[in-house]
Design an enzyme around this catalytic site. Structure first.
Site, PDB file in Angstrom:
ATOM      1  N   ARG A 164      20.773  16.924  -5.108  1.00 50.98           N
ATOM      2  CA  ARG A 164      20.711  15.501  -4.759  1.00 50.98           C
ATOM      3  C   ARG A 164      21.307  14.645  -5.877  1.00 50.98           C
ATOM      4  O   ARG A 164      21.024  14.877  -7.044  1.00 50.98           O
ATOM      5  CB  ARG A 164      19.256  15.076  -4.559  1.00 50.98           C
ATOM      6  CG  ARG A 164      18.713  15.502  -3.240  1.00 50.98           C
ATOM      7  CD  ARG A 164      18.872  14.391  -2.225  1.00 50.98           C
ATOM      8  NE  ARG A 164      18.758  14.924  -0.876  1.00 50.98           N
ATOM      9  CZ  ARG A 164      19.023  14.212   0.209  1.00 50.98           C
ATOM     10  NH1 ARG A 164      19.433  12.967   0.109  1.00 50.98           N
ATOM     11  NH2 ARG A 164      18.903  14.752   1.391  1.00 50.98           N
ATOM     12  N   ARG A 201       1.694 -11.095   5.195  1.00 48.69           N
ATOM     13  CA  ARG A 201       3.160 -11.101   5.316  1.00 48.69           C
ATOM     14  C   ARG A 201       3.637 -10.633   6.694  1.00 48.69           C
ATOM     15  O   ARG A 201       4.804 -10.778   7.026  1.00 48.69           O
ATOM     16  CB  ARG A 201       3.776 -10.208   4.223  1.00 48.69           C
ATOM     17  CG  ARG A 201       3.429 -10.628   2.800  1.00 48.69           C
ATOM     18  CD  ARG A 201       4.256 -11.812   2.316  1.00 48.69           C
ATOM     19  NE  ARG A 201       5.684 -11.545   2.325  1.00 48.69           N
ATOM     20  CZ  ARG A 201       6.347 -11.006   1.316  1.00 48.69           C
ATOM     21  NH1 ARG A 201       5.721 -10.642   0.224  1.00 48.69           N
ATOM     22  NH2 ARG A 201       7.650 -10.810   1.397  1.00 48.69           N
ATOM     23  N   HIS A 247      -5.131 -15.168   8.686  1.00 44.40           N
ATOM     24  CA  HIS A 247      -4.175 -14.083   8.900  1.00 44.40           C
ATOM     25  C   HIS A 247      -4.813 -12.831   9.509  1.00 44.40           C
ATOM     26  O   HIS A 247      -4.307 -11.732   9.342  1.00 44.40           O
ATOM     27  CB  HIS A 247      -3.441 -13.687   7.613  1.00 44.40           C
ATOM     28  CG  HIS A 247      -2.868 -14.850   6.870  1.00 44.40           C
ATOM     29  ND1 HIS A 247      -1.759 -15.527   7.322  1.00 44.40           N
ATOM     30  CD2 HIS A 247      -3.263 -15.471   5.729  1.00 44.40           C
ATOM     31  CE1 HIS A 247      -1.490 -16.515   6.483  1.00 44.40           C
ATOM     32  NE2 HIS A 247      -2.385 -16.517   5.506  1.00 44.40           N
ATOM     33  N   PRO A 301       0.830  -1.219   0.000  1.00 43.02           N
ATOM     34  CA  PRO A 301       0.000   0.000   0.000  1.00 43.02           C
ATOM     35  C   PRO A 301       0.864   1.269   0.000  1.00 43.02           C
ATOM     36  O   PRO A 301       1.805   1.375   0.781  1.00 43.02           O
ATOM     37  CB  PRO A 301      -0.794  -0.106   1.305  1.00 43.02           C
ATOM     38  CG  PRO A 301      -0.590  -1.484   1.822  1.00 43.02           C
ATOM     39  CD  PRO A 301       0.664  -2.016   1.208  1.00 43.02           C
ATOM     40  N   GLU A 302       0.554   2.186  -0.906  1.00 44.31           N
ATOM     41  CA  GLU A 302       1.233   3.483  -0.967  1.00 44.31           C
ATOM     42  C   GLU A 302       0.193   4.547  -0.617  1.00 44.31           C
ATOM     43  O   GLU A 302      -0.907   4.213  -0.189  1.00 44.31           O
ATOM     44  CB  GLU A 302       1.828   3.697  -2.367  1.00 44.31           C
ATOM     45  CG  GLU A 302       2.814   2.583  -2.745  1.00 44.31           C
ATOM     46  CD  GLU A 302       3.413   2.737  -4.145  1.00 44.31           C
ATOM     47  OE1 GLU A 302       3.485   3.863  -4.655  1.00 44.31           O
ATOM     48  OE2 GLU A 302       3.807   1.702  -4.713  1.00 44.31           O
TER      49      GLU A 302
END
Ligand SMILES: [Zn+2]
Length: 290
Positions: free
Chosen positions: A154, A115, A96, A2-3
């Site tokens: 950067r 996970r 889970h 998930p972002e």
């Protein structure tokens, strides 16, 4: 994983289904997903009402209020496969499912994580602020000025820069690849050497890609679902992510995959040409390891 758009979708789902409700009981079925002692976690948060939900990058914090006590927060990291759903209490538990937060008699908020990289933590206000302060500006809230100044001077691959949560919070592999495609920037370009026009284009691309993905409730790779258990709808809109070998939707050239800092990057060699400051050798060796 998930972002920002997936976490924002979960946050909006919690606003709809859990905000204002009281957590009447907590059952920790797998202590590994709790930071600290599970007994203390339950004791500190039980009986409290959910009064606000905040998100920064991929982190979520539920503010929990009790009478005659300072507020506490449930800090949530969904990790790779963490899911929050609101279910009727009689609905059988999916495998889970690690933590159950009862919302009154009939429903519960369930945390499921195949996970088990996700984490739940009971925090004070100071601890939440400290956790949020460690993150860079949220990728949907960042101003153009903050974004451009963070890019300045950067080095390293811009793909890694976009995914560094201390500089910009919210992007992972999917939306970093998609934003670079929309901006026409090669993933190995150096942030400090990208032209000002292209840097501004990237700022706008990040915002556009995230806003669109939030509107479509995110992308479902692996196990991501929203609070009602529904997958996201952004996947058919992906332009490069996991489309290796398929034709670019803009120019028709096959999408390529290279590995940058151990992560796959997908890009179009036509729409995202290699800049002169990126040596050809480096792209070739990255290709071989892919
Ligand atoms: Zn293309």
């Amino acid at each position: 994983m998930p972002e920002l758009p997936e976490v924002e979708t979960v946050s909006q789902g919690l606003q709809k289904r859990a905000l204002g409700r009281r957590i009447s009981a907590i059952e920790v079925r797998h202590p590994g997903v709790i930071i600290g002692s599970p007994e203390q976690f339950a004791a500190e948060l039980e009986g409290r009402a959910i009064v606000s939900i905040r998100r920064k990058g991929k982190a979520l914090a539920l503010e929990l209020e009790a009478e005659n006590a300072p507020p506490r927060y449930l800090l949530v990291r969904l990790g790779m496969t963490g899911q929050f759903t609101v279910s009727a209490r009689e609905t059988p538990l999916a495998p889970h499912t690690h933590v159950l937060l009862a919302l009154g008699e009939r429903e519960e908020l369930r945390f499921r994580d195949v996970r088990r990289f996700g984490r739940l933590r009971s925090c004070t206000r100071e601890e939440v602020e400290a956790a949020f302060d460690r993150l860079g500006p949220d990728a949907q809230q960042v101003t153009e000025e903050q974004f451009l100044s963070a890019m300045r001077s950067r080095r390293g691959a811009i793909k890694s820069w976009l995914m560094n949560q201390q500089l910009l919070a919210g992007l992972g592999n999917i939306y970093a690849d998609e934003s670079l495609f929309v901006a026409g920037i090669h993933p190995l370009a150096q942030p400090g050497r990208v032209s000002a026009a292209k840097a501004r284009r990237l700022f706008r691309a990040v915002r556009k890609v995230l806003d669109h993905a939030v509107k479509l409730q995110g992308t479902s790779f692996r196990d991501y679902v929203d609070i009602e258990g529904r997958p996201g709808n952004y996947e058919p809109r992906l332009r490069v992510y996991q489309r290796t070998g398929e034709p670019c939707r803009r120019c028709g050239r096959p999408i390529r995959r290279i590995v940058i800092a151990g992560r796959s990057s997908h890009f179009c060699p036509g729409c995202q040409p290699r800049p002169r400051h990126v040596a050809k050798m480096r792209v070739a060796s990255a290709d071989r390891s892919a």
